[in-house]
Design a protein around this motif. Sequence first.
Motif, short mmCIF file in Angstrom:
data_model
loop_
_atom_site.label_atom_id
_atom_site.label_comp_id
_atom_site.label_asym_id
_atom_site.label_seq_id
_atom_site.Cartn_x
_atom_site.Cartn_y
_atom_site.Cartn_z
N THR A 68 37.83 41.70 56.19
CA THR A 68 38.45 40.60 55.44
C THR A 68 38.33 40.91 53.96
OG1 THR A 68 37.81 39.10 57.21
CG2 THR A 68 38.44 38.09 55.11
N VAL A 69 39.44 41.22 53.33
CA VAL A 69 39.37 41.75 51.96
C VAL A 69 39.25 40.64 50.92
CG1 VAL A 69 40.63 43.83 52.57
CG2 VAL A 69 41.88 41.86 51.65
N ALA A 70 39.76 39.46 51.22
CA ALA A 70 39.72 38.39 50.23
C ALA A 70 40.00 37.06 50.90
CB ALA A 70 40.75 38.63 49.12
N GLU A 71 39.54 36.02 50.24
CA GLU A 71 39.76 34.65 50.73
C GLU A 71 40.32 33.82 49.58
OE1 GLU A 71 39.73 32.05 52.65
OE2 GLU A 71 38.86 30.42 51.49
N ILE A 72 41.38 33.07 49.89
CA ILE A 72 41.96 32.15 48.90
C ILE A 72 41.94 30.75 49.49
CG2 ILE A 72 44.05 31.48 47.64
CD1 ILE A 72 44.86 34.39 47.58
#
Length: 531
Positions: free
Chosen positions: A411-415
Amino acid sequence: VRPSIKPYPEISVRRLNSFLGLIAILAACSSESDIETSRSESELPELSAQGIADHMRILASDDFFGRGPGHLGGDLASAYIAEQFSEYGLEAPGGSYFQTVPMVGMTTDPTTVKLSFTGPEGAITPTYLDEFVLNAGDPLAARVGGDAELVFAGYGAIAPENEWNDFQGIDVQGKYLLILVNDPPASPSEPDLFGGVAMTYYGRWTYKYEEAARQGALGAIIVHETEPAGYPWSVVRGGWSGEQFALPLNPTDTRPAGMVGWVSESVAQRALATAGYDYEELKNRAATRGFTAVETGITVSASVESTSRDVETRNVVAVRRGSTRPDEYLTVTSHYDHFGVGESIAGDSIYNGAYDNASGTALLLEVAHAISGSQTPLGRSVLFIATAAEEQGLLGAERYVRSPIYPLSQTVAEINLDGANLWGLTDDIIVHGEERSELGNYVRPRATQLGLTLRPDAEPEKGFFFRSDHFPFAKAGVPSLWIEHGRDYRGQPAGWGAQLQADYTANRYHAPSDEFSAEFTFDGAVQQGAL
Ligand SMILES: [Zn+2]
């Protein structure tokens, strides 16, 4: 191995008509050489203001009973969201749009709640709900309490990086702690102490209860003051009465403090006065380096009886599959739950949570809609998560992070979205956490591209970074952002947006009056979604 997100260099301001930029960029970009690709891939369809408005009106209506977790309204809302995901043709991970969130629901019997303070100079018995709230810290404990000494613990913090220890040399095992809200204030000699004006995690009530548990305290009682807490007493009263939810404890979790609660500032003053202490004086001492907790000699007599039930709610999940790196994920979260049906205020008992967070959920749906309808391939996969039970302590997001559908290492990023702009176009935008990871390097040029000034957190003292669903992801090491909206509304006088937000916090935040209004406009939400 976490895929690296390299800094995204300045890009020219020439694609102002492209929407959904950041998701497209993060889903596509792995190195500077990908910039050209990502630029073209950010050409995604425009969001529909009408679509956002429609979803929000529906989710915020009384038909959804305030979307309480573990209740009909929450189930109806999650079913509605899954239906939309299905209509958009998004992939259901493992064949289901739902991830169950098992919880323990605990209801305090109000007739059993007792709290009194007795010192050498008097005794007080404050009034439940009007002046204090109290619950079992461990949701499975049917009866908690007992008589024990009150320890004034200052800010209740052990912060080695600040060389700060409120519990230095004192054993508070089996005692009740009285704890100040927020974190120790910065001083002229130490302007950056505990993040300066900004609240650090040491200022959050979650931390204070966690630390009290680690210290073996019998109970932890936080003193509410409106300004440093960031919200009025009514929010404490509403949030801490009625059914409370928690994730089931793991065997490795620290046992929670036996009893947790809040008292009003007036109760703290009167309680300490029973032993001749002056609250303001103690508070001043607590703000100074070298302070350690004070054994007050005051006896707290407290009890709470409660019942518990196992109950489930669910996150709603859907994937837009990536083309070149389908096993790497960008998560987009927004909580759909609110407080359901609760104490009636001005004849209204449905806590609709229109702004908080039917609006953000509606925006997430519209973003999912636009991305699903786009012919443009995305490199990475995008996982949409309409999270459950955020208002109960970020439980749905915490559940996802503890049991991710796809590994967090991929999971590279969370927004996160929590609160959509309902009041018009802005010249600025607030992105919480952009300074905490490399994601800021992607956000800044994208904001510039849209003609938006990235405004620093407008209310850093309120600790918003710790208060929504990106935070469990951030704690787990996933670079995370919360895209809020701006404050400088076009065509409005300076300070109009700040006033609007202050009015919301004072009068509608976590209250039945957070309702849908025909006055709302949605071009600002489109702008927010475009980022
Ligand atoms: Zn919210």
